[in-house]
Structures are given as structure tokens and as C-alpha cells.
Design an enzyme around this catalytic site. Structure first.
Site, mmCIF file in Angstrom:
data_model
loop_
_atom_site.group_PDB
_atom_site.id
_atom_site.type_symbol
_atom_site.label_atom_id
_atom_site.label_comp_id
_atom_site.label_asym_id
_atom_site.label_seq_id
_atom_site.Cartn_x
_atom_site.Cartn_y
_atom_site.Cartn_z
ATOM 1 N N SER A 90 -86.447 -10.122 24.492
ATOM 2 C CA SER A 90 -86.472 -10.678 25.849
ATOM 3 C C SER A 90 -86.267 -9.593 26.913
ATOM 4 O O SER A 90 -85.681 -8.536 26.653
ATOM 5 C CB SER A 90 -85.372 -11.728 26.007
ATOM 6 O OG SER A 90 -85.505 -12.719 25.021
HETATM 7 C C1 LIG Z 1 -87.746 -14.345 21.980
HETATM 8 S S1 LIG Z 1 -87.444 -13.969 20.288
HETATM 9 C C2 LIG Z 1 -85.726 -13.617 20.307
HETATM 10 C C3 LIG Z 1 -85.337 -12.298 20.859
HETATM 11 C C4 LIG Z 1 -84.042 -11.839 20.262
HETATM 12 N N1 LIG Z 1 -82.905 -12.637 20.641
HETATM 13 C C5 LIG Z 1 -83.833 -10.364 20.516
HETATM 14 O O1 LIG Z 1 -82.789 -9.987 21.068
HETATM 15 O O2 LIG Z 1 -84.717 -9.586 20.145
HETATM 16 C C6 LIG Z 1 -87.336 -15.549 19.481
HETATM 17 C C7 LIG Z 1 -87.036 -15.465 18.002
HETATM 18 O O3 LIG Z 1 -86.743 -16.774 17.533
HETATM 19 C C8 LIG Z 1 -87.235 -16.893 16.229
HETATM 20 N N2 LIG Z 1 -87.308 -18.310 15.885
HETATM 21 C C9 LIG Z 1 -88.255 -19.221 16.238
HETATM 22 N N3 LIG Z 1 -87.958 -20.435 15.725
HETATM 23 C C10 LIG Z 1 -86.796 -20.286 15.042
HETATM 24 C C11 LIG Z 1 -85.973 -21.172 14.295
HETATM 25 N N4 LIG Z 1 -86.284 -22.467 14.118
HETATM 26 N N5 LIG Z 1 -84.848 -20.688 13.744
HETATM 27 C C12 LIG Z 1 -84.501 -19.375 13.885
HETATM 28 N N6 LIG Z 1 -85.247 -18.492 14.564
HETATM 29 C C13 LIG Z 1 -86.367 -18.935 15.153
HETATM 30 C C14 LIG Z 1 -88.556 -16.160 16.291
HETATM 31 O O4 LIG Z 1 -89.033 -15.813 15.018
HETATM 32 C C15 LIG Z 1 -88.207 -14.962 17.167
HETATM 33 O O5 LIG Z 1 -87.817 -13.856 16.407
#
Ligand SMILES: C[S@@+](CC[C@H](N)C(=O)[O-])C[C@H]1O[C@@H](n2cnc3c(N)ncnc32)[C@H](O)[C@@H]1O
Length: 242
Positions: A90
Site C-alpha cells: 500500500s
Molecule cells: C494490498 S495487499 C496488502 C499489503 C500488505 N499489508 C503490505 O504491507 O504489503 C492485500 C493482500 O491481501 C491478501 N489477501 C486477499 N484476500 C485475503 C484473505 N482472504 N486472507 C488473507 N489475505 C488475503 C492478498 O493476497 C494481498 O497480499
């Protein structure tokens, strides 16, 4: 702790600089530090990030070590960046805004959904007691685990799994942060939040122009909701069937 982390950081940089395509890494650590200081001053302090603890944490965490090599030169720009597998780290401002909204204290137990690169988990770990973070994509969870360990973060546990279910073994949580967007607030996460606890979560469809970043507080009468910024997160996948 800080000197261990600096040493670990130097080792990560040294190893990465040996590999192919390491041109972006052959910079002095002081150059990254200057970039990070500028990010904090121009993108955070100049907006509405006022918490000294949050600003310090954003200054300490080496964001460029959570960014893939191909994007590393852009680590401190005012935008999200790709981290592979169609996912993103993000924008720094959004990381700081959500972190500030959680009003973290040193003893807090925090659950993060959506580990991604591990960067947000590191920022949380600077401010809270223990961070549990769940990532649905095993390759990202593994990479984040390695990065966080190399940087000396011993108070972060990374699990591969579906965040819709939360992590009941360590509940209840003082704070929950969700960094992928569900259509609705998952019931399991509400159940795993302590009374009086705060949750930061983007809610809304990924097909719309944006989602709404909500800050929720759980109290005995239910959930209080504060709507804040329009945001654009990747969708939360793996919704359990009803
Ligand atoms: C915007 S990214 C997060 C960025 C992260 N917090 C960072 O600091 O890099 C969103 C993440 O959520 C994960 N994601 C999506 N659905 C999910 C779920 N049901 N459970 C866990 N992770 C999930 C995606 O694979 C992705 O890596």
C-alpha cells in the site's frame, strides 16, 4: 534491538547486492534513509499524520527491503507498488493513516489480514506487543516471513490462510487491520475483536471506483462505525460459502 536490526538490514542489502539485477541496491544506506525521511516529511507529516509514534515507526521501517528489486528505486514514492501475483504494497500514506487510526499501545495484540510484503506488519510490530498476520497466497507469506525474520522482527507471526476466518487461537485482539477489501465486514473478525477494540478495514466492491475505509469500535451495544477515506485496495478473496 535497533543495532541488531541495522546489522540485519546491512546483511540483507549486502546479499541482495550480490545477485543479478541488483543495480537499484548499490546505493548507500544513507541514501535510502534520506528518501525515507523525505517520504515522512512530505507525504505524512505534511498531511494529517500527527502521531509521533507512527511517524517514528514509518521512519524506522526500511520499506525498500519489502519491495521487489524491480520496483525498489520507487520504494518511497507516494503510491502503492506491485509486489507480484497481482498484489500490492500500500501507499505509505494509507499505511500511516490506518496505523494512526488504530491508536496502538505497546502491549497490544494485533491481527492483520493481508500480509502481502510484510511491510504493514513491520510498522504494526514497531508499535504493538505482538502481531499475527494472515496471507492467503503461500508464496507471499513465505517471502514476508523471510524478510521480517531477516530484519529481526520477533514479534510477528505470519500464517498462510484465509483471513475471513481470522486466527481464533490468539483471539481476542486489541486491534485488527484488514488490508484487502471485503464486500462486508467479516463476522469472524468482529467476534475476535476485544470489547473496546478498534478495527481498520476497507469495505466495498473492487468493481466500484473505490471502497470506504472504515474505523470500527466494538462496544457492548454493537459496532460504532466511522467512515473515513475513499480507498482502492485489492479485493479480499476466498470468501467462505454461506
Ligand atoms: C494490498 S495487499 C496488502 C499489503 C500488505 N499489508 C503490505 O504491507 O504489503 C492485500 C493482500 O491481501 C491478501 N489477501 C486477499 N484476500 C485475503 C484473505 N482472504 N486472507 C488473507 N489475505 C488475503 C492478498 O493476497 C494481498 O497480499
Amino acid at each position: 534491538m535497533e543495532s541488531c536490526r541495522t546489522l540485519a538490514l546491512a546483511l540483507v542489502l549486502a546479499c541482495a547486492a550480490c545477485g543479478p539485477g541488483a543495480a537499484g541496491l548499490q546505493r548507500e544506506p544513507a541514501t535510502w534513509d534520506a528518501d525515507r525521511r523525505r517520504m515522512v516529511d512530505e507525504q505524512l507529516r505534511a498531511r494529517d499524520i500527527t502521531s509521533p509514534r507512527v511517524l517514528d515507526a514509518m521512519l524506522r521501517v526500511p520499506r525498500h527491503l519489502f519491495v521487489p528489486e524491480a520496483e525498489r528505486a520507487r520504494s518511497y514514492i507516494d503510491d502503492p507498488l506491485p509486489i507480484g501475483l497481482d498484489q500490492t504494497i500500500s501507499q505509505p500514506y494509507i499505511v500511516a493513516f490506518m496505523t494512526q487510526a488504530l491508536e496502538l499501545e505497546a502491549g497490544h495484540r494485533v491481527l492483520e489480514i493481508g500480509t502481502g510484503s510484510g511491510y504493514q506488519a513491520a510498522v504494526l510490530a514497531e508499535l504493538a506487543g505482538q502481531v499475527y498476520t494472515i496471507e492467503i497466497l503461500a508464496a507471499l507469506a513465505e517471502r514476508a516471513r523471510t524478510t521480517l525474520a531477516a530484519l529481526g522482527y520477533r514479534n510477528v507471526d505470519v500464517r498462510t490462510g484465509n483471513g475471513y476466518l481470522g486466527w481464533p487461537e490468539h483471539a481476542p485482539y486489541d486491534r485488527i487491520m484488514v488490508t484487502a477489501a471485503p464486500d462486508d465486514v467479516p463476522a469472524a473478525l468482529v467476534a475476535q475483536l476485544k470489547d473496546g477494540g478498534l478495527m481498520a478495514i476497507p469495505v466495498g466492491s473492487a468493481s466500484g471506483p473505490f471502497q470506504e475505509l472504515r474505523i470500527l469500535r466494538k462496544n457492548p451495544k454493537g459496532m460504532e462505525t466511522l467512515s473515513t477515506l475513499p480507498v482502492r485496495f485489492v479485493p479480499m478473496t476466498g470468501k467462505p460459502r454461506k
